[in-house]
Design an enzyme around this catalytic site. Structure first.
Site, PDB file in Angstrom:
ATOM      1  N   TYR A  22       0.795  -1.234   0.000  1.00 48.28           N
ATOM      2  CA  TYR A  22       0.000   0.000   0.000  1.00 48.28           C
ATOM      3  C   TYR A  22       0.828   1.286   0.000  1.00 48.28           C
ATOM      4  O   TYR A  22       0.278   2.379   0.058  1.00 48.28           O
ATOM      5  CB  TYR A  22      -0.954  -0.009   1.205  1.00 48.28           C
ATOM      6  N   HIS A  97      -8.750   1.292  -6.213  1.00 47.35           N
ATOM      7  CA  HIS A  97      -7.992   0.416  -5.316  1.00 47.35           C
ATOM      8  C   HIS A  97      -6.515   0.686  -5.497  1.00 47.35           C
ATOM      9  O   HIS A  97      -6.040   0.837  -6.627  1.00 47.35           O
ATOM     10  CB  HIS A  97      -8.301  -1.060  -5.592  1.00 47.35           C
TER      11      HIS A  97
HETATM   12  O1  CA2 Z   1      -6.029  -2.075  -2.815  1.00 51.18           O
HETATM   13  C1  CA2 Z   1      -6.911  -1.483  -2.192  1.00 51.18           C
HETATM   14  O2  CA2 Z   1      -7.029  -0.261  -2.182  1.00 51.18           O
HETATM   15  C2  CA2 Z   1      -7.887  -2.292  -1.315  1.00 51.18           C
HETATM   16  O3  CA2 Z   1      -9.162  -1.687  -1.397  1.00 51.18           O
HETATM   17  C3  CA2 Z   1      -7.347  -2.211   0.093  1.00 51.18           C
HETATM   18  C4  CA2 Z   1      -8.097  -3.082   1.087  1.00 51.18           C
HETATM   19  C5  CA2 Z   1      -8.242  -4.509   0.558  1.00 51.18           C
HETATM   20  O4  CA2 Z   1      -9.055  -5.272   1.442  1.00 51.18           O
HETATM   21  C6  CA2 Z   1      -8.836  -4.530  -0.832  1.00 51.18           C
HETATM   22  O5  CA2 Z   1      -8.899  -5.875  -1.268  1.00 51.18           O
HETATM   23  C7  CA2 Z   1      -8.005  -3.727  -1.790  1.00 51.18           C
HETATM   24  C8  CA2 Z   1      -7.354  -3.170   2.425  1.00 51.18           C
HETATM   25  C9  CA2 Z   1      -6.979  -1.863   2.999  1.00 51.18           C
HETATM   26  C10 CA2 Z   1      -5.969  -2.121   4.069  1.00 51.18           C
HETATM   27  O6  CA2 Z   1      -5.193  -0.966   4.192  1.00 51.18           O
HETATM   28  C11 CA2 Z   1      -4.041  -1.066   4.919  1.00 51.18           C
HETATM   29  C12 CA2 Z   1      -3.200   0.002   4.837  1.00 51.18           C
HETATM   30  C13 CA2 Z   1      -2.020  -0.021   5.523  1.00 51.18           C
HETATM   31  C14 CA2 Z   1      -1.714  -1.086   6.328  1.00 51.18           C
HETATM   32  C15 CA2 Z   1      -2.565  -2.159   6.421  1.00 51.18           C
HETATM   33  C16 CA2 Z   1      -3.757  -2.152   5.721  1.00 51.18           C
END
Ligand code: CA2
Length: 144
Positions: A22, A97
């Site tokens: 991310y 995303h």
């Molecule tokens: O890729 C994306 O933007 C997602 O929407 C992010 C979601 C995931 O469940 C989707 O499948 C794809 C997860 C967000 C988690 O964000 C974090 C950020 C930093 C550290 C841990 C998690």
């Protein structure tokens, strides 16, 4: 033009964990850069980890925003209710995303948002939000 960026669950942790997926930047920091780049757009931001609050934000946006950029996080793959909320509002919603959801686990391949979205941007990191603003800025008369 007024655009609301809505981020769903866990996206408040951006920059703190899993930088390999991310990125290393917090959303607040990135948001400042976006506002500097897109001075002609009033960019509002809302993040919540609560499904109903995200739905309420979408409902409110239909009254005071021209478009929404939505990263529903994990709810993308589970929430019929969020999909219904996107379908229920007439302003365009761009689904974003950070990661490429189609290159990840199979459960991330399903989105309840996509069929109601104006379009989908996935896999370009935070630049995806910028691409979405670019699209909205150039979108003629509310149409593709
Ligand atoms: O890729 C994306 O933007 C997602 O929407 C992010 C979601 C995931 O469940 C989707 O499948 C794809 C997860 C967000 C988690 O964000 C974090 C950020 C930093 C550290 C841990 C998690």
């Amino acid at each position: 033009m007024r655009v609301l960026i809505v981020n769903g669950p866990n996206l408040n942790l951006l920059g703190e964990r899993q930088p390999e997926i991310y990125g290393a930047q917090s959303f607040e920091e990135f948001l400042q850069e976006l506002r500097e780049k897109f001075r002609g757009i009033q960019i509002a931001y809302y993040q919540s980890n609560v499904e109903g609050e995200l739905i309420n934000a979408l409902h409110a946006a239909r009254l005071n925003q021209d478009a929404v950029i939505l990263n529903a996080g994990g709810y993308t793959h589970t929430s019929v209710a969020l999909g219904d909320a996107v379908a229920a509002i007439s302003i365009p919603v761009v689904e974003v995303h950070i990661s490429n959801i189609l290159a990840r686990e199979e459960f991330r391949h399903k989105s309840f948002i996509s069929q109601h979205a104006a379009g989908i941007i996935s896999g370009f990191g935070l630049i995806g939000y910028e691409l979405a603003l670019n699209y909205l800025e150039r979108r003629p008369n509310g149409r593709q």
